[in-house]
Design a protein around this motif. Structure first.
Motif, PDB file in Angstrom:
ATOM      1  N   GLY A 100       0.792  -1.230   0.000  1.00  0.00           N
ATOM      2  CA  GLY A 100       0.000   0.000   0.000  1.00  0.00           C
ATOM      3  C   GLY A 100       0.818   1.271   0.000  1.00  0.00           C
ATOM      4  N   ASN A 101       2.144   1.165  -0.078  1.00  0.00           N
ATOM      5  CA  ASN A 101       3.021   2.331  -0.082  1.00  0.00           C
ATOM      6  C   ASN A 101       2.694   3.259  -1.253  1.00  0.00           C
ATOM      7  OD1 ASN A 101       5.415   3.945   0.502  1.00  0.00           O
ATOM      8  ND2 ASN A 101       6.279   2.992  -1.308  1.00  0.00           N
ATOM      9  N   LYS A 102       2.801   4.558  -1.046  1.00  0.00           N
ATOM     10  CA  LYS A 102       2.536   5.553  -2.083  1.00  0.00           C
ATOM     11  C   LYS A 102       3.750   6.441  -2.372  1.00  0.00           C
ATOM     12  CE  LYS A 102      -2.016   4.891  -2.535  1.00  0.00           C
ATOM     13  NZ  LYS A 102      -2.698   4.661  -3.783  1.00  0.00           N
ATOM     14  N   ILE A 103       4.889   6.123  -1.755  1.00  0.00           N
ATOM     15  CA  ILE A 103       6.092   6.958  -1.895  1.00  0.00           C
ATOM     16  C   ILE A 103       7.168   6.212  -2.683  1.00  0.00           C
ATOM     17  CG2 ILE A 103       7.913   8.230  -0.661  1.00  0.00           C
ATOM     18  CD1 ILE A 103       5.126   9.289  -0.040  1.00  0.00           C
ATOM     19  N   TYR A 104       7.690   6.876  -3.723  1.00  0.00           N
ATOM     20  CA  TYR A 104       8.826   6.350  -4.468  1.00  0.00           C
ATOM     21  C   TYR A 104      10.095   6.891  -3.824  1.00  0.00           C
ATOM     22  CZ  TYR A 104       5.851   4.618  -8.229  1.00  0.00           C
ATOM     23  OH  TYR A 104       4.924   3.919  -8.972  1.00  0.00           O
ATOM     24  N   SER A 105      10.938   5.984  -3.319  1.00  0.00           N
ATOM     25  CA  SER A 105      12.188   6.369  -2.666  1.00  0.00           C
ATOM     26  C   SER A 105      13.145   5.181  -2.675  1.00  0.00           C
ATOM     27  CB  SER A 105      11.916   6.788  -1.215  1.00  0.00           C
ATOM     28  OG  SER A 105      11.643   5.647  -0.412  1.00  0.00           O
ATOM     29  N   PRO A 106      14.429   5.412  -2.385  1.00  0.00           N
ATOM     30  CA  PRO A 106      15.373   4.297  -2.354  1.00  0.00           C
ATOM     31  C   PRO A 106      15.008   3.233  -1.314  1.00  0.00           C
ATOM     32  CG  PRO A 106      16.555   6.373  -2.410  1.00  0.00           C
ATOM     33  CD  PRO A 106      15.103   6.705  -2.201  1.00  0.00           C
ATOM     34  N   SER A 107      14.413   3.634  -0.219  1.00  0.00           N
ATOM     35  CA  SER A 107      14.092   2.666   0.835  1.00  0.00           C
ATOM     36  C   SER A 107      12.787   1.904   0.577  1.00  0.00           C
ATOM     37  CB  SER A 107      14.026   3.363   2.200  1.00  0.00           C
ATOM     38  OG  SER A 107      12.998   4.321   2.201  1.00  0.00           O
ATOM     39  N   THR A 108      11.979   2.380  -0.367  1.00  0.00           N
ATOM     40  CA  THR A 108      10.705   1.709  -0.617  1.00  0.00           C
ATOM     41  C   THR A 108      10.638   1.026  -1.972  1.00  0.00           C
ATOM     42  OG1 THR A 108       9.714   3.743  -1.497  1.00  0.00           O
ATOM     43  CG2 THR A 108       9.418   3.309   0.860  1.00  0.00           C
ATOM     44  N   CYS A 109      11.573   1.328  -2.857  1.00  0.00           N
ATOM     45  CA  CYS A 109      11.503   0.807  -4.227  1.00  0.00           C
ATOM     46  C   CYS A 109      12.541  -0.271  -4.494  1.00  0.00           C
ATOM     47  CB  CYS A 109      11.698   1.946  -5.232  1.00  0.00           C
ATOM     48  SG  CYS A 109      10.325   3.082  -5.289  1.00  0.00           S
ATOM     49  N   LEU A 110      12.210  -1.120  -5.449  1.00  0.00           N
ATOM     50  CA  LEU A 110      13.122  -2.111  -5.963  1.00  0.00           C
ATOM     51  C   LEU A 110      12.673  -2.487  -7.363  1.00  0.00           C
ATOM     52  CD1 LEU A 110      12.443  -5.635  -4.534  1.00  0.00           C
ATOM     53  CD2 LEU A 110      11.003  -3.724  -3.951  1.00  0.00           C
TER      54      LEU A 110
END
Length: 139
Positions: free
Chosen positions: A105-115
């Protein structure tokens, strides 16, 4: 990587740049979408970055895919060079950028949330609630 060749930017090419979706800044020192002969070639890093910005900030995209309506990229990733540097450190070729496998359910694109994941994994984990009925995700 790919057969994309970085052609150095000049004053005319950089003067034509505008913020993408009112947010993204293309600070590349090369032309990210040069026309080679009669064909336009796009930098693979730029293509992923533009698609991410589109999912976050394009109203037309939100009209057809409303689940992306509240998505955003961290401020650092609004700068192309910053996103590109992160992407270069990832295993990305033949994969898709994903923001909500690590955090559902994450809505933020960032280095810690994306792969980057394979398209099969990304498709398997799509919600598709209206078509899957009461079955769990992946069924």
């Amino acid at each position: 990587m790919s057969d994309f060749i970085e052609i150095p930017a000049n004053k005319m090419s950089t003067s034509r740049r505008k913020p993408l979706f009112g947010m993204g800044i293309n600070d590349a020192n090369y032309i990210t979408q040069p026309k080679i002969g009669s064909r336009k070639k796009t930098c693979p890093f730029y293509k992923v970055w533009i698609n991410m910005l589109s999912r976050c900030y394009c109203e037309d995209y939100h009209n057809t895919r409303p689940t992306y309506k509240d998505c955003e990229a961290i401020e650092d990733w609004l700068l192309f060079s910053s996103f590109k540097n992160w992407m270069k450190s990832q295993v990305w070729q033949g994969r898709q950028l994903d923001k909500d496998i690590k955090i559902i359910g994450n809505k933020i694109y960032s280095p810690s949330t994306c792969l980057f994941v394979s398209d099969k994994i990304n498709t398997l984990l799509l919600d598709c609630g209206s078509s899957r009925g009461f079955f769990p995700i992946g069924v």
